[in-house]
Motif scaffolding. Structure first.
Motif, PDB file in Angstrom:
ATOM      1  N   ARG A  20      30.613  38.647  35.028  1.00  0.00           N
ATOM      2  CA  ARG A  20      31.009  40.060  34.997  1.00  0.00           C
ATOM      3  C   ARG A  20      32.317  40.270  35.762  1.00  0.00           C
ATOM      4  O   ARG A  20      32.674  39.497  36.634  1.00  0.00           O
ATOM      5  CB  ARG A  20      29.928  40.930  35.642  1.00  0.00           C
ATOM      6  N   SER A  21      32.985  41.370  35.404  1.00  0.00           N
ATOM      7  CA  SER A  21      34.239  41.709  36.092  1.00  0.00           C
ATOM      8  C   SER A  21      34.117  43.091  36.711  1.00  0.00           C
ATOM      9  O   SER A  21      33.446  43.968  36.162  1.00  0.00           O
ATOM     10  CB  SER A  21      35.394  41.737  35.093  1.00  0.00           C
ATOM     11  N   VAL A  22      34.768  43.263  37.853  1.00  0.00           N
ATOM     12  CA  VAL A  22      34.792  44.570  38.522  1.00  0.00           C
ATOM     13  C   VAL A  22      36.256  44.937  38.759  1.00  0.00           C
ATOM     14  O   VAL A  22      37.006  44.146  39.344  1.00  0.00           O
ATOM     15  CB  VAL A  22      34.021  44.538  39.860  1.00  0.00           C
ATOM     16  N   ALA A  23      36.662  46.110  38.289  1.00  0.00           N
ATOM     17  CA  ALA A  23      38.032  46.575  38.538  1.00  0.00           C
ATOM     18  C   ALA A  23      38.078  47.299  39.880  1.00  0.00           C
ATOM     19  O   ALA A  23      37.267  48.185  40.143  1.00  0.00           O
ATOM     20  CB  ALA A  23      38.479  47.519  37.428  1.00  0.00           C
ATOM     21  N   LEU A  24      39.007  46.879  40.729  1.00  0.00           N
ATOM     22  CA  LEU A  24      39.199  47.510  42.033  1.00  0.00           C
ATOM     23  C   LEU A  24      40.516  48.277  41.938  1.00  0.00           C
ATOM     24  O   LEU A  24      41.589  47.675  41.964  1.00  0.00           O
ATOM     25  CB  LEU A  24      39.253  46.456  43.142  1.00  0.00           C
ATOM     26  N   ALA A  29      46.794  53.021  49.914  1.00  0.00           N
ATOM     27  CA  ALA A  29      46.822  51.733  50.594  1.00  0.00           C
ATOM     28  C   ALA A  29      45.423  51.322  51.040  1.00  0.00           C
ATOM     29  O   ALA A  29      44.556  52.167  51.270  1.00  0.00           O
ATOM     30  CB  ALA A  29      47.742  51.817  51.807  1.00  0.00           C
ATOM     31  N   SER A  30      45.216  50.017  51.152  1.00  0.00           N
ATOM     32  CA  SER A  30      43.930  49.514  51.619  1.00  0.00           C
ATOM     33  C   SER A  30      44.116  48.112  52.164  1.00  0.00           C
ATOM     34  O   SER A  30      44.841  47.310  51.575  1.00  0.00           O
ATOM     35  CB  SER A  30      42.924  49.471  50.467  1.00  0.00           C
ATOM     36  N   THR A  31      43.491  47.835  53.281  1.00  0.00           N
ATOM     37  CA  THR A  31      43.437  46.454  53.773  1.00  0.00           C
ATOM     38  C   THR A  31      41.985  45.965  53.740  1.00  0.00           C
ATOM     39  O   THR A  31      41.623  45.118  52.930  1.00  0.00           O
ATOM     40  CB  THR A  31      44.011  46.347  55.201  1.00  0.00           C
ATOM     41  N   ARG A  32      41.131  46.541  54.597  1.00  0.00           N
ATOM     42  CA  ARG A  32      39.752  46.047  54.718  1.00  0.00           C
ATOM     43  C   ARG A  32      38.902  46.294  53.475  1.00  0.00           C
ATOM     44  O   ARG A  32      38.130  45.433  53.050  1.00  0.00           O
ATOM     45  CB  ARG A  32      39.053  46.668  55.946  1.00  0.00           C
ATOM     46  N   THR A  33      39.040  47.476  52.880  1.00  0.00           N
ATOM     47  CA  THR A  33      38.205  47.776  51.711  1.00  0.00           C
ATOM     48  C   THR A  33      38.590  46.852  50.561  1.00  0.00           C
ATOM     49  O   THR A  33      37.736  46.304  49.867  1.00  0.00           O
ATOM     50  CB  THR A  33      38.355  49.255  51.311  1.00  0.00           C
ATOM     51  N   ARG A  34      39.886  46.636  50.398  1.00  0.00           N
ATOM     52  CA  ARG A  34      40.338  45.760  49.317  1.00  0.00           C
ATOM     53  C   ARG A  34      39.890  44.310  49.563  1.00  0.00           C
ATOM     54  O   ARG A  34      39.369  43.644  48.669  1.00  0.00           O
ATOM     55  CB  ARG A  34      41.866  45.834  49.185  1.00  0.00           C
ATOM     56  N   ILE A  35      40.076  43.839  50.817  1.00  0.00           N
ATOM     57  CA  ILE A  35      39.690  42.451  51.126  1.00  0.00           C
ATOM     58  C   ILE A  35      38.191  42.264  50.904  1.00  0.00           C
ATOM     59  O   ILE A  35      37.749  41.334  50.225  1.00  0.00           O
ATOM     60  CB  ILE A  35      40.051  42.085  52.586  1.00  0.00           C
ATOM     61  N   SER A  36      37.388  43.198  51.461  1.00  0.00           N
ATOM     62  CA  SER A  36      35.941  42.990  51.392  1.00  0.00           C
ATOM     63  C   SER A  36      35.421  43.140  49.965  1.00  0.00           C
ATOM     64  O   SER A  36      34.533  42.389  49.550  1.00  0.00           O
ATOM     65  CB  SER A  36      35.199  43.901  52.371  1.00  0.00           C
ATOM     66  N   ALA A  40      33.868  40.051  48.060  1.00  0.00           N
ATOM     67  CA  ALA A  40      32.453  40.255  47.700  1.00  0.00           C
ATOM     68  C   ALA A  40      32.234  39.982  46.217  1.00  0.00           C
ATOM     69  O   ALA A  40      31.311  39.251  45.844  1.00  0.00           O
ATOM     70  CB  ALA A  40      32.010  41.667  48.058  1.00  0.00           C
ATOM     71  N   VAL A  41      33.081  40.555  45.361  1.00  0.00           N
ATOM     72  CA  VAL A  41      32.890  40.356  43.919  1.00  0.00           C
ATOM     73  C   VAL A  41      32.992  38.862  43.600  1.00  0.00           C
ATOM     74  O   VAL A  41      32.164  38.313  42.858  1.00  0.00           O
ATOM     75  CB  VAL A  41      33.909  41.180  43.103  1.00  0.00           C
ATOM     76  N   ALA A  42      33.973  38.178  44.191  1.00  0.00           N
ATOM     77  CA  ALA A  42      34.139  36.738  43.926  1.00  0.00           C
ATOM     78  C   ALA A  42      32.914  35.961  44.414  1.00  0.00           C
ATOM     79  O   ALA A  42      32.366  35.123  43.698  1.00  0.00           O
ATOM     80  CB  ALA A  42      35.407  36.220  44.596  1.00  0.00           C
ATOM     81  N   GLU A  43      32.449  36.250  45.637  1.00  0.00           N
ATOM     82  CA  GLU A  43      31.324  35.484  46.185  1.00  0.00           C
ATOM     83  C   GLU A  43      30.008  35.811  45.486  1.00  0.00           C
ATOM     84  O   GLU A  43      29.078  35.013  45.525  1.00  0.00           O
ATOM     85  CB  GLU A  43      31.211  35.713  47.700  1.00  0.00           C
ATOM     86  N   LEU A  44      29.940  36.983  44.852  1.00  0.00           N
ATOM     87  CA  LEU A  44      28.736  37.326  44.081  1.00  0.00           C
ATOM     88  C   LEU A  44      28.843  36.788  42.657  1.00  0.00           C
ATOM     89  O   LEU A  44      28.023  37.094  41.803  1.00  0.00           O
ATOM     90  CB  LEU A  44      28.504  38.840  44.079  1.00  0.00           C
TER      91      LEU A  44
END
Ligand code: NVA
Length: 255
Positions: A20-24, A29-36, A40-44
């Protein structure tokens, strides 16, 4: 989330987003929300597709509705960070896949969920704790108020006059049974608090108000004098980015 966090990198950890794919989607601007989110999507097991206004047709004014339609044909969920809540609503309206709020000017529920997970990890529970908010009645404050309504906890907010949280969030949380107090005095909010949260005085998009806000928020810094009033095992939270020496003292945030 606790289970996935515990299982990170260990064999046998489920990958529920496999295939599956998730669009972010980020219009701010975003640092932490984008990183996490991306990690998260990759590790899941899924594919994170990051889209920003600058690198997409959204930056040229393409309607959200058209972005929502094309994303919905390709991805399985969308996270969206934007300014106006009406833009988030438009994404929801024209998407046929789930849309998650990754911050608007109104609210930041993902951050408060993560904060509550931290509180539970450190203090072992969420129930029966006293929560304090010191600073601007902004998107973060609104989401703390919403959480207080959903979980029924006590929340005291210290905000300067003119910077109170959204009346609608206060009303709805009170109707759900939240115990809320809005005060001008940070000491009243921090006294015996188990959790003290704060945030910048000027959020994204309010940079031109910075000087006026610095004057209005004088005396609202979370420093050692203020945290000394809290419960001995209190937790201090800041969604970051932080301005040390403005809303939070360096020795508190780094200590
Ligand atoms: N209140 C801040 C939160 C940043 C994560 C802002 O909206 O800029």
């Amino acid at each position: 989330a606790d289970r996935f966090k515990e299982g990170r990198g260990k064999p046998g950890t489920p990958a529920p987003l496999a295939g599956r794919s998730v669009a972010l989607v980020f219009e701010k601007a975003s640092t932490r929300t984008r990183i996490s989110l991306e990690i998260a999507v990759a590790e899941l097991g899924g594919h994170p597709l990051v889209l920003t206004s600058a690198g997409s047709q959204m930056g040229r004014g393409e309607p959200i509705a058209d972005t929502a339609r094309v994303l919905s044909r390709m991805v399985h969920a969308i996270t969206f960070r934007t300014a106006g809540v009406e833009r988030l609503s438009e994404m929801v309206q024209y998407s046929s896949v789930p849309v998650l709020n990754a911050l608007t000017d109104d609210s930041h529920p993902m951050q408060v969920l993560a904060d509550l997970q931290t509180v539970r990890r450190v203090r072992g529970r969420l129930e029966g704790l006293k929560y304090a908010w010191v600073g601007d009645g902004n998107n973060m404050a609104n989401s703390w108020i919403e959480a207080a309504g959903l979980l029924g906890f006590e929340l005291r907010l210290a905000c300067p006059a003119g910077y109170d949280p959204d009346e609608r969030y206060l009303r709805e949380a009170k109707a759900r049974g939240a115990r809320l107090l809005v005060t001008r005095d940070p000491k009243e909010a921090a006294k015996d608090a188990d959790v003290i949260s704060t945030d910048v005085f000027a959020s994204m998009g309010q940079e031109q108000e910075q000087a006026a806000r610095l004057r209005a928020f004088a005396g609202m810094m979370v420093d050692n004098k203020l945290t000394a009033l809290a419960h001995p095992e209190h937790v201090v939270l800041h969604c970051l980015p932080a301005h040390r020496g403005e809303e939070i003292a360096a020795d508190v945030i780094d200590g």
